[in-house]
Structures are given as C-alpha cells and as structure tokens.
Motif scaffolding. Structure first.
Motif, short mmCIF file in Angstrom:
data_model
loop_
_atom_site.label_atom_id
_atom_site.label_comp_id
_atom_site.label_asym_id
_atom_site.label_seq_id
_atom_site.Cartn_x
_atom_site.Cartn_y
_atom_site.Cartn_z
N PHE A 291 0.85 -1.19 0.00
CA PHE A 291 0.00 0.00 0.00
C PHE A 291 0.88 1.23 0.00
CE2 PHE A 291 -2.10 -3.33 2.49
CZ PHE A 291 -3.21 -3.53 1.70
N TYR B 199 -7.23 0.21 3.81
CA TYR B 199 -6.43 1.07 2.94
C TYR B 199 -7.19 1.49 1.70
CZ TYR B 199 -1.99 0.72 5.38
OH TYR B 199 -0.99 0.83 6.28
N ARG C 230 -8.09 5.40 7.18
CA ARG C 230 -6.73 5.18 6.72
C ARG C 230 -5.73 5.64 7.78
NH1 ARG C 230 -5.87 7.44 0.98
NH2 ARG C 230 -7.88 6.46 0.78
#
Lengths: 519, 177
Positions: free
Chosen positions: A69, A140, A146
C-alpha cells in the motif's frame, strides 16, 4: 508513505491450483476424449499431467505475488515470466469483495477481489489472504479509516446493529415469489437427459396400464369421470397435475437456491459505505460504496405485493482508467446488485432514504404520462394480433379438426379488450416525478417498479421521438447514467406530450449542468 | 437565413447558443464514402457470377436475369447513398452554449441530446481520409454514461471541431490522482 510488501497466505497455492485446473478443464476433457477414454482409467497419469504442474505453478505464483500500500495506490506485483506491476489507485477501487467457501472458512482465509469499474474482471485478485489482511486491505483501499489507531473503530463498526437483516423465513418467502427454481429444474433435467442418470429401463418396464387400471378401480364412483378416457378430461387433469407438481418443485428449488445463496443476508453500515454479507456457498462479503450508487430501483411483482414485500437493487459504478491510453472508452462497467433481496414495502422507502438522503419516495407528486398512450399501445397490439388471427384461422381451416376457421375471429375482440384494460391500467400507474435533487420514474401495472436517479448522477439527458411519436406529437425522455447495465428498470419516460417532454428535458439539463459529477 | 446557415466557419457563431447545421460539404464526403462502399460491395458478386457464366456454370438467360437484378439493386443503393446524406444533414443541428452541447438529429427516429460540460470526460477530434480532403472533422464527446458514453458530431469544419473540443473539455483540475 509505503508499507512493506505483503505476501499471500501460505495456503494460497491449493486455491490457485484449483482455479488453474478449472481453467484447464476443457483441455483435460479434450485429452480424455482424444485418448478414447483411456485416460479416464489412468487417474495417476491425469494427475501427473495436470495436477502436479498446476500445483507447482501455483506454488511459484504464490511466492512471486505480493502487494503493498502506498499513499494512494495499491501496488500489485505478479507474474512468473513477465513481471507485472499494477498500480490501482484507491480512488478507483469501488469494491473489495471477499469470497469464502467452506474451505476458505476452514483455513480462516478469503479470496479478495479488488474491483474497479474498468471491465468485468477484478483489478486485482488476492487469492488467498488471511482475514486480518483482508481487513487491512479494506482499510487502505476503501479509505474510511486510513489514519492510525483505527482498530477500535473498526471493531465497533463491525458490531454495529445491521441496517438490514433477512431472516430465513423471508428467504423462503422470496423463493415462493421467485421463479429462480425454474433454472435449477431446467439444469437438473438437462443434466439428467445428458447423463441418463435415471434408469430408462425401469421407466419402460413399469406396467403403466395396470397401474392406471388399479387406480381407476379404487376411485369412488363420483370421481370416475376423471379416468374416463372417452372424454379426455382425464388427460387434462393429468396435465394440470403435472403442471402443478412442476410448479411446486420449482418453488421448492427456488427456496433452496435462495437459502443457499443468500442465507443470512445482512447489510452493515461501514463508514460511508454499506457492506453486504450473505450466502452459505459461496459466502460473499461485498462492499457497496454508497456514494457510487448511480441509480436505485424498487421492484414489486404481483406476488411481492401479495406478501407486502419488495426488492431493492442499486447500480454502482466507478471510474475507468482513462489514463490507460488514447481512445480508451470512458464508459463504465455496471454492477447492479441487491440492496435488499426482500423487504417489507414500508421499510423499503426508509432504507433507500437512509442510503441516499436526497432520495425520498414518500410524498412524491406523481405526474402522469399521456392518457392517449393507451390507444397507441392497443394499436400496436392490434397490428400484432391481425396476422396471428389469420394464421390461426388458416390453421383451423386446414387442419383435420372439426372447428371452423371462423372461430379464430373470437381472438381479436378478446385480446383487444384485455389489452385495452391492461393498457389503461398501465398508463394510469406509469409516471414521473421531479424533486429538488432527483428524478423518479415508475411504471408497470402487475409488476411495478420505481427508479430514482439523483441529478448529480445524470450524465446526459435526451428526448427521443419515433415516427409514431412524431405524428401524435409525443416524445420520450431518457436519462443516461454511469454504469447502466443493459437490463433493469431505468429512467425512460415514454408517451409524453412533446411540450412536456421539452420542459422536463430543459429542467434536467439545468439541474445537471449546475452540479459536478463525482465518482 | 439560409445563406448564413451555410457558412458556419466563424467560431463566434458556433458558440452562440443558436442551432447550427454542420458543414454542408459533409454531404459530399458521405456520398463519396457511400458510393465507394456500394461499388466495392456490389462488384464482388458481379465478378463471381460473371466467372460462373464464363465457365458455363450459369446459363446465359439466368445470368442476364441476375445482371438485371444486380443493376436494379445497384441503382437503388446508389440512389440511397446519394439521398440519405442530404436528409441526414438536413435533420442534424448542434447548439453550443456556455456550459453544454446539444445535438438534434434523426430523419425518422429523432433525438435531442444535451451534454453538460460538467459531465464531459474527454473529447476527441478525428479526421477520416476523405474528410481531410475537405477540411472536415468529427468531434467525439466522451461522458461517463453508458448509452451516451461517446457522442459523435460528424462533419464539422476541422477548425470549429478543435475549438469546440477545447471549449467542451472540462477545465477541472486533473482528477486522475
């Protein structure tokens, strides 16, 4: 910001191998046929030829596959020979669906499908990852939490009371309403006729006349006419019986199908989005991004209404990858999915309001379409009925049956009277409504549907006129949305007076032009 | 009025919120393309039948009958290829205003479509080989819609097409990231 590369779960390879073998099933069948069936008895050979390579391939694939990510992208590395790096921006991801069959559940893993609207294929297929990894993936990519320290809130959202829960008895009811079982019956019959699973000898060896005579003998006198072969009544009853039995079987299969596919259907509010969990096999967990709902439809068939139920489905869409090259179509793939497979009519409006606060189906001021539309519908049917009548008349006249061809003339009045009544009902119940932020269209008489589209979700508006419309000074108005599938109810208002249609068109254009479309 | 409609070469005129026809020369372009297609398609069966007749597979009278039908079909196709572009042009109007484009078209089945600039994803201007000869182009407007995912306006003067394209392209900041 960039996380470390995540690997697939260590038990990924059996799943990859299974999918590979499934993809190879046609070549395998081909090989079996080519060998004249010899291969069928050589399972060891088959496994060496296909299963072992598939497993080796799957194992290597598992080792090379990883994902990470970054600030705003999911980066997936894949590929055995040609290394492939794919960047999927979180913005574009509109669903992370988790698929879990019992084997997944045994191992505590899930197959995650990262879906954008680009094409039917998932953008990334994480096959398979642990449930924690799946949670992380969702956190994510779907972006709700987040920032750090999100675990607590994630747990609380997980425990929140569901927005909608469909109990088993509702699914049974749904099975009763739906004709889905017909497909199952057809599939079973098809398979049976192919595989000749039933013993044909058993069927032909039965003493059918004997059984018939036996039943006839035991029948009381008042019902004996049932079996009077002279009148043919028995045949009619037998046919009706078989039909009834088939209907019952279809319903039973429908119920079973819904119980398997939609068992425990629950909708959870998850941040801005909704999460639907359902199914025994496979167990599906799918996120419906509320802000990407383009269109919502409430449908109620005759049976639905008898039970005071309805179903709600929504169309969502995401952006396609417009950077992927020149000339790439900017159209979007559609996903029409159930918000609620079955729900009390009273609660349906409430649920829609909860999802899309601007859309309120209560207290709408419905405007009708032109009443003279009924005449046009009947005219259409009349045009269709004429050749059919002539054909039936010819059939009656030519076929060796003692019925005069003139009897076919009964058809037009009967059909046209019914059509007239139905058309008037249909026209009366079809209409549209414009509110502050949305347009609504309802249609149907026996099966009724209402569709709502927010102005924000309108792409283009158009007015269409067939030559007949033109002659009668009528027109239809249609609204195009992102991710509109080819099936399903949509905003397409027919039989409007031309002036009215032009008014609606300019109003819709004004509303659309003022707002900004956001994915 | 008819005179002014003929020359839409001026951009100020094209963007004025009035209805305009596309360039008249597009009729010629469409006719040239139509004729070429009709001739190309019709020549193949003619050659096949002629070979068949030459090698003796098809008797003379039959060949003559086929030839007659072929001529009839060819003539009607050519007539259609000649008349249709003009009819289409007659029924095609576009209107550009501050924040949108409207296209009105259709000879038998008529459509009016409105595309707000806020919904334009991107625009293309393309030019076919015949169009290039006449300095014409096609403006294609892409939206996120489905049925109206790409809407083409054929037969604009190329300069107008590019300027309209610039006008219609959304001035939004890049939404790619």
């Amino acid at each position: 910001m960039q996380t470390e590369a995540r690997r697939l779960h260590r038990w990924s390879w059996p799943f990859i191998a299974a999918d590979t073998i499934r993809a190879l099933i046609l070549p395998i069948v081909g090989a079996v046929f080519a060998s004249g069936g010899v291969l069928l008895s050589r399972l060891d050979l088959l496994s060496v030829l296909f299963v072992v390579p598939a497993c080796v391939y799957a194992f290597i694939r598992q080792r090379v596959y990883n994902y990470r990510f970054t600030e705003n992208e999911l980066v997936v590395r894949d590929g055995l020979l040609t290394r492939n790096v794919r960047h999927v921006s979180y913005e574009r991801i509109h669903n992370v669906a988790l698929v879990r069959n019992p084997i997944h559940r045994m191992l505590g893993v899930a197959t995650a499908r990262v879906e954008t609207a680009a094409g039917g294929k998932p953008e990334a297929l994480l096959r398979v990852i642990s449930l924690e990894a799946a949670e992380e993936l969702r956190r994510y990519t779907l972006g709700e939490e987040r920032t750090a320290a999100s675990t607590d809130s994630a747990e609380t959202t997980g425990e929140a009371t569901p927005t909608l829960q469909v109990p088993d008895r509702e699914l049974v009811r749904l099975g009763l309403i739906s004709n889905r079982g017909f497909l199952v019956v057809a599939a079973v019959l098809g398979a049976a006729s192919q595989g000749q699973w039933w013993d044909q000898d058993w069927f032909t060896e039965q003493d059918w006349p004997g059984i018939f005579a036996n039943v006839q003998a035991r029948t009381p006198g008042w019902a004996s006419w049932l079996f009077d072969s002279q009148t043919g009544v028995s045949k009619v009853f037998l046919g009706l019986g078989v039909l009834l039995l088939l209907l019952v079987v279809i319903r039973v299969f429908s119920m079973a199908w819904y119980l398997v596919r939609y068992r425990g259907f629950t909708l959870h509010q998850q941040g801005e989005d909704l999460r639907a969990d359902y199914g025994l096999w496979p167990a599906v967990s799918s996120v419906i991004p509320a802000h990407r709902i383009q269109l919502v439809t409430i449908s109620a068939s005759l049976l639905h209404r008898w039970f005071r139920r309805a179903s709600i489905d929504v169309e969502t869409a995401g952006a396609t990858d417009s950077d992927s090259g020149l000339g790439a179509a900017s159209g979007t793939a559609s996903t029409r999915q159930w918000l609620a497979p079955i729900i009390e009519i009273e609660r349906a409006h409430e649920l829609v309001r909860k999802m899309l606060p601007e859309v309120d189906l209560d207290g709408l001021e419905w405007k009708p379409i032109e009443a003279r539309a009924a005449r046009r519908i009947v005219n259409r049917i009349a045009i269709a009925v004429t050749p059919i009548t002539l054909a039936i008349a010819a059939l009656f006249a030519l076929a060796p049956i003692p019925v005069s061809g003139w009897h076919a003339l009964w058809l037009p009045p009967v059909v046209l009277t019914t059509a007239w009544m139905a058309a008037r009902q249909w026209v009366r119940r079809t209409g549209y409504s414009l509110s502050e932020c949305a347009i609504y269209f309802r249609s149907g008489w026996i099966g009724r549907q209402v569709t709502a589209v927010r102005f924000v979700n309108i792409q283009t508006v158009s007015m269409n006129q067939s030559p007949f419309d033109h002659r009668k000074r009528m027109a239809s108005v249609a609204v195009d949305t992102a991710g509109a599938g080819s099936t399903g109810h949509r905003i397409q208002i027919p039989f409007l007076n031309v002036e009215v249609a032009e008014d609606i068109l300019s109003r819709l254009y004004e509303e659309t032009r003022r707002t900004e479309f956001r994915w | 009025m008819g005179d002014r409609e003929q020359k839409t070469g001026d951009f100020d005129q094209a963007e004025d919120g009035e209805q305009h026809p596309v360039d008249r020369r597009t009729v010629k372009v469409a006719r040239i393309i139509g004729f070429s297609v009709v001739l190309l398609i019709s020549i193949v069966p003619l050659i096949l039948f002629t070979i068949g007749w030459a090698v003796g597979g098809i008797p003379g009278p039959v060949y003559l009958a086929i030839l007659g039908i072929w001529l009839l079909l060819l003539a009607s196709s050519l007539l259609l290829a000649y008349r249709w572009p003009a009819a289409r042009h007659r029924h095609l109007r576009y209107l550009v205003e501050e924040d949108g484009l409207c296209i009105r078209r259709g000879v038998f089945w008529r459509t009016v479509i409105w595309i707000p600039i806020t919904r334009v994803q991107h625009t293309d201007v393309s030019q076919g080989p015949v169009q290039r000869k006449f300095g014409l182009g096609t403006l294609t407007v892409h939206t996120a819609g489905t049925a109206g995912a790409s809407i083409a306006l054929v037969g604009l003067e190329h300069g107008i097409a590019s300027r309209l394209s610039d006008h219609l392209r959304p001035a939004r900041a890049t939404d790619a990231n």
